[in-house]
Write a protein that holds these residues in place. Structure first.
Motif, PDB file in Angstrom:
ATOM      1  N   HIS A  44       2.909 -16.913   0.374  1.00 47.01           N
ATOM      2  CA  HIS A  44       4.178 -16.226   0.637  1.00 47.01           C
ATOM      3  C   HIS A  44       4.162 -15.505   1.982  1.00 47.01           C
ATOM      4  O   HIS A  44       4.934 -14.558   2.192  1.00 47.01           O
ATOM      5  N   ALA A  45       3.297 -15.950   2.884  1.00 46.51           N
ATOM      6  CA  ALA A  45       3.161 -15.311   4.193  1.00 46.51           C
ATOM      7  C   ALA A  45       4.502 -15.206   4.910  1.00 46.51           C
ATOM      8  O   ALA A  45       5.248 -16.177   4.997  1.00 46.51           O
ATOM      9  N   GLY A  46       4.788 -14.003   5.369  1.00 44.61           N
ATOM     10  CA  GLY A  46       6.017 -13.757   6.108  1.00 44.61           C
ATOM     11  C   GLY A  46       7.199 -13.368   5.241  1.00 44.61           C
ATOM     12  O   GLY A  46       8.162 -12.796   5.717  1.00 44.61           O
ATOM     13  N   LYS A  47       7.117 -13.666   3.943  1.00 44.54           N
ATOM     14  CA  LYS A  47       8.197 -13.327   3.018  1.00 44.54           C
ATOM     15  C   LYS A  47       7.776 -12.241   2.038  1.00 44.54           C
ATOM     16  O   LYS A  47       8.582 -11.713   1.290  1.00 44.54           O
ATOM     17  N   LEU A  48       6.477 -11.927   2.048  1.00 41.33           N
ATOM     18  CA  LEU A  48       5.891 -10.899   1.198  1.00 41.33           C
ATOM     19  C   LEU A  48       4.779 -10.247   2.002  1.00 41.33           C
ATOM     20  O   LEU A  48       3.924 -10.936   2.555  1.00 41.33           O
ATOM     21  N   LEU A  49       4.806  -8.941   2.090  1.00 42.58           N
ATOM     22  CA  LEU A  49       3.752  -8.202   2.770  1.00 42.58           C
ATOM     23  C   LEU A  49       2.746  -7.764   1.719  1.00 42.58           C
ATOM     24  O   LEU A  49       3.120  -7.122   0.736  1.00 42.58           O
ATOM     25  N   VAL A  50       1.476  -8.157   1.886  1.00 41.13           N
ATOM     26  CA  VAL A  50       0.449  -7.836   0.904  1.00 41.13           C
ATOM     27  C   VAL A  50      -0.552  -6.868   1.534  1.00 41.13           C
ATOM     28  O   VAL A  50      -1.176  -7.185   2.547  1.00 41.13           O
ATOM     29  N   LEU A  51      -0.671  -5.715   0.905  1.00 41.79           N
ATOM     30  CA  LEU A  51      -1.548  -4.653   1.399  1.00 41.79           C
ATOM     31  C   LEU A  51      -2.530  -4.254   0.312  1.00 41.79           C
ATOM     32  O   LEU A  51      -2.238  -4.389  -0.879  1.00 41.79           O
ATOM     33  N   LYS A  52      -3.699  -3.750   0.726  1.00 40.92           N
ATOM     34  CA  LYS A  52      -4.729  -3.296  -0.204  1.00 40.92           C
ATOM     35  C   LYS A  52      -5.045  -1.841   0.114  1.00 40.92           C
ATOM     36  O   LYS A  52      -5.278  -1.507   1.270  1.00 40.92           O
ATOM     37  N   LEU A  53      -5.070  -1.015  -0.929  1.00 39.27           N
ATOM     38  CA  LEU A  53      -5.406   0.385  -0.741  1.00 39.27           C
ATOM     39  C   LEU A  53      -6.657   0.702  -1.564  1.00 39.27           C
ATOM     40  O   LEU A  53      -6.639   0.596  -2.787  1.00 39.27           O
ATOM     41  N   ASN A  54      -7.732   1.050  -0.868  1.00 37.80           N
ATOM     42  CA  ASN A  54      -8.995   1.405  -1.499  1.00 37.80           C
ATOM     43  C   ASN A  54      -8.854   2.824  -2.063  1.00 37.80           C
ATOM     44  O   ASN A  54      -8.762   3.789  -1.315  1.00 37.80           O
ATOM     45  N   THR A  55      -8.829   2.928  -3.381  1.00 35.16           N
ATOM     46  CA  THR A  55      -8.585   4.227  -4.023  1.00 35.16           C
ATOM     47  C   THR A  55      -9.772   5.178  -3.907  1.00 35.16           C
ATOM     48  O   THR A  55      -9.613   6.368  -4.175  1.00 35.16           O
ATOM     49  N   GLU A  56     -10.921   4.689  -3.498  1.00 31.62           N
ATOM     50  CA  GLU A  56     -12.075   5.567  -3.269  1.00 31.62           C
ATOM     51  C   GLU A  56     -11.936   6.300  -1.942  1.00 31.62           C
ATOM     52  O   GLU A  56     -12.334   7.446  -1.822  1.00 31.62           O
ATOM     53  N   GLU A  57     -11.378   5.624  -0.949  1.00 36.47           N
ATOM     54  CA  GLU A  57     -11.220   6.199   0.381  1.00 36.47           C
ATOM     55  C   GLU A  57      -9.875   6.897   0.568  1.00 36.47           C
ATOM     56  O   GLU A  57      -9.771   7.845   1.337  1.00 36.47           O
ATOM     57  N   HIS A  58      -8.852   6.396  -0.097  1.00 32.67           N
ATOM     58  CA  HIS A  58      -7.485   6.902   0.085  1.00 32.67           C
ATOM     59  C   HIS A  58      -6.914   7.215  -1.291  1.00 32.67           C
ATOM     60  O   HIS A  58      -6.441   6.332  -1.993  1.00 32.67           O
ATOM     61  N   ARG A  59      -6.935   8.457  -1.663  1.00 25.96           N
ATOM     62  CA  ARG A  59      -6.589   8.860  -3.031  1.00 25.96           C
ATOM     63  C   ARG A  59      -5.166   9.394  -3.205  1.00 25.96           C
ATOM     64  O   ARG A  59      -4.688   9.506  -4.321  1.00 25.96           O
TER      65      ARG A  59
END
Length: 145
Positions: free
Chosen positions: A87-102
């Motif tokens: 879905h590249a370009g039609k969906l932005l996929v992000l990852k948030l590391n909950t250990e580093e960014h709470r």
């Protein structure tokens, strides 16, 4: 966005609209001029970067809340990457590391990981706790595409 695709610059976070026909022409970020990754590969973000992306994205944003020690998170990661590529370009996929960014995980009261959240039009639209694969993973984003 039917006439273009959206890609986030990994260097500066700027959202860039690229014509579909130019996706593989080594496009550069309009802000910092760095080469854009147009594969759709999930990008790691901080709480602040996530807030900016969600607030300004004209396409749905899928966020994978994860941690490096989490076995199901590691199992889910290649499936998320595959979904992002399809879905590249039609969906932005992000990852948030909950250990580093709470901050965001705390504000959303995320108690188990992985948790997938879909944002549409700047607002949380769907939340899926736990790892899901195959058609179930596709069903998480399908209503927003």
């Amino acid at each position: 966005m039917s006439d273009g695709l959206l890609f986030r610059c990994g260097a500066c976070g700027q959202l860039n609209k690229i014509a579909a026909a130019r996706r593989f022409d080594a496009p550069k970020c309009g802000r910092c001029k760095q080469k854009l990754d147009t594969t759709g590969h999930p990008q790691d973000v901080s709480d602040a970067e996530l807030q900016r992306a969600v607030a300004s994205s004209p396409v749905p944003v899928l966020v994978d809340f994860w941690a490096p020690w989490c076995g199901p998170c590691r199992q889910l990661a290649p499936h998320i990457a595959d979904l992002a590529g399809r879905h590249a370009g039609k969906l932005l996929v992000l990852k948030l590391n909950t250990e580093e960014h709470r901050e965001t995980a705390g504000a959303l009261q995320i108690q188990s990981i992985p948790t997938l959240c879909v944002y549409a039009n700047g607002a949380l639209a769907f939340r899926q706790p736990g790892a899901v694969f195959g058609p179930q993973l596709e069903a998480v984003v399908a209503p927003f595409l």
